[in-house]
Design an enzyme around this catalytic site. Structure first.
Site, short mmCIF file in Angstrom:
data_model
loop_
_atom_site.label_atom_id
_atom_site.label_comp_id
_atom_site.label_asym_id
_atom_site.label_seq_id
_atom_site.Cartn_x
_atom_site.Cartn_y
_atom_site.Cartn_z
N GLU A 1 0.84 -1.19 0.00
CA GLU A 1 0.00 0.00 0.00
C GLU A 1 0.88 1.24 0.00
O GLU A 1 1.86 1.33 0.74
CB GLU A 1 -0.94 0.03 1.21
CG GLU A 1 -1.86 1.25 1.19
CD GLU A 1 -2.97 1.21 2.23
OE1 GLU A 1 -4.01 1.82 1.98
OE2 GLU A 1 -2.78 0.57 3.27
N ILE A 2 0.51 2.19 -0.85
CA ILE A 2 1.16 3.49 -0.88
C ILE A 2 0.34 4.43 -0.02
O ILE A 2 -0.86 4.59 -0.22
CB ILE A 2 1.23 4.04 -2.32
CG1 ILE A 2 1.95 3.06 -3.25
CG2 ILE A 2 1.94 5.40 -2.34
CD1 ILE A 2 1.85 3.44 -4.72
N GLY A 3 0.98 5.08 0.96
CA GLY A 3 0.29 5.97 1.88
C GLY A 3 -0.09 5.23 3.14
O GLY A 3 -0.96 4.36 3.12
N ASP B 1 9.26 8.85 -2.77
CA ASP B 1 8.24 9.53 -3.56
C ASP B 1 7.62 8.58 -4.57
O ASP B 1 8.31 8.03 -5.42
CB ASP B 1 8.88 10.73 -4.27
CG ASP B 1 7.89 11.56 -5.07
OD1 ASP B 1 6.70 11.21 -5.11
OD2 ASP B 1 8.33 12.56 -5.67
N HIS C 1 -2.51 11.21 -4.24
CA HIS C 1 -3.77 11.43 -4.97
C HIS C 1 -3.67 12.38 -6.16
O HIS C 1 -4.70 12.73 -6.74
CB HIS C 1 -4.88 11.94 -4.03
CG HIS C 1 -4.98 11.23 -2.73
ND1 HIS C 1 -4.81 9.87 -2.61
CD2 HIS C 1 -5.24 11.69 -1.47
CE1 HIS C 1 -4.97 9.53 -1.33
NE2 HIS C 1 -5.22 10.60 -0.64
N GLU D 1 -7.20 4.47 -4.97
CA GLU D 1 -8.23 5.09 -4.15
C GLU D 1 -8.24 6.61 -4.37
O GLU D 1 -7.37 7.17 -5.02
CB GLU D 1 -7.97 4.77 -2.67
CG GLU D 1 -8.08 3.29 -2.33
CD GLU D 1 -7.88 3.00 -0.85
OE1 GLU D 1 -8.25 1.90 -0.43
OE2 GLU D 1 -7.38 3.88 -0.13
#
Length: 212
Positions: free
Chosen positions: A46-48, A94, A122, A148
């Protein structure tokens, strides 16, 4: 759908906003049911991280996960403390940097993930760059890639995490319009590039892609 209720309960228990704000239980009941019920070992990323709340939730939802990878641009000491308690590995960098993403894959292994979720910054560049690298190079065949917070494609002149988002309904370059361009290939059953999905799922606030 029982998994939808279970997902909402898990998110509330772990303090994740995936249901309280975004109501992803409407989609994750269908999208994640095969993985949750398979009983097979799996690997996800998962990113974030958002204070690690969703990472703990994934650990509960997928108890046979051999590795849960978290990526974030900020290095929070709390996240590192939590990561030491389970099958987690953290990478700080990043998500709009292909070099960073590929350095993670060098350590984790190419095409080794069953599930990748982008809950990062996002912005359109971040979402599309991460997909361009991680979908073809990080996912197993049949793996699922979920972006998402796709509603940012409709934000007009909004400052999001210190970055200006200039989207709008039907505006070229947004992640929604970028994803819509992939529909023709899916309907025709044409996979002409490693970045082409076999299936696209559009839902409120998210888009999911299945790797052929």
């Amino acid at each position: 759908h029982r998994l939808a209720y279970s997902f909402a309960e898990l998110a509330e228990r772990h303090g994740s906003d995936k249901t309280s704000r975004h109501h992803y239980e409407r989609h994750y009941g269908d999208l994640l049911l095969p993985l949750a019920l398979s009983g097979a070992p799996m690997k996800m990323a998962e990113i974030g991280l958002h204070k690690f709340s969703s990472m703990q939730m994934w650990k509960t939802l997928f108890p046979r996960a051999t590795r849960i990878v978290g990526m974030d641009v900020d290095d929070h000491p709390t996240n590192r403390d939590e990561a030491a308690k389970g099958p987690f590995r953290l990478y700080i960098g990043d998500q709009s940097s292909p070099k960073f993403l590929r350095s993670m894959l060098m350590l984790e292994g190419d095409r080794s993930f069953d599930l990748i979720i982008d809950d990062g910054g996002h912005t359109f560049d971040q979402q599309q760059t991460s997909y361009a690298v991680l979908f073809p190079e990080g996912l197993k065949r049949g793996g699922l890639y979920i972006i998402e917070d796709i509603e940012t494609s409709y934000y007009v002149g909004l400052l999001l995490y210190s970055q200006l988002v200039c989207g709008g309904l039907g505006k070229p370059g947004t992640t929604v319009e970028w994803a819509k361009r992939k529909i023709r290939g899916v309907l025709a059953g044409i996979v002409s590039s490693p970045r082409d999905p076999a299936l696209i799922y559009f839902g409120a606030n998210l888009i999911a892609f299945r790797r052929p």
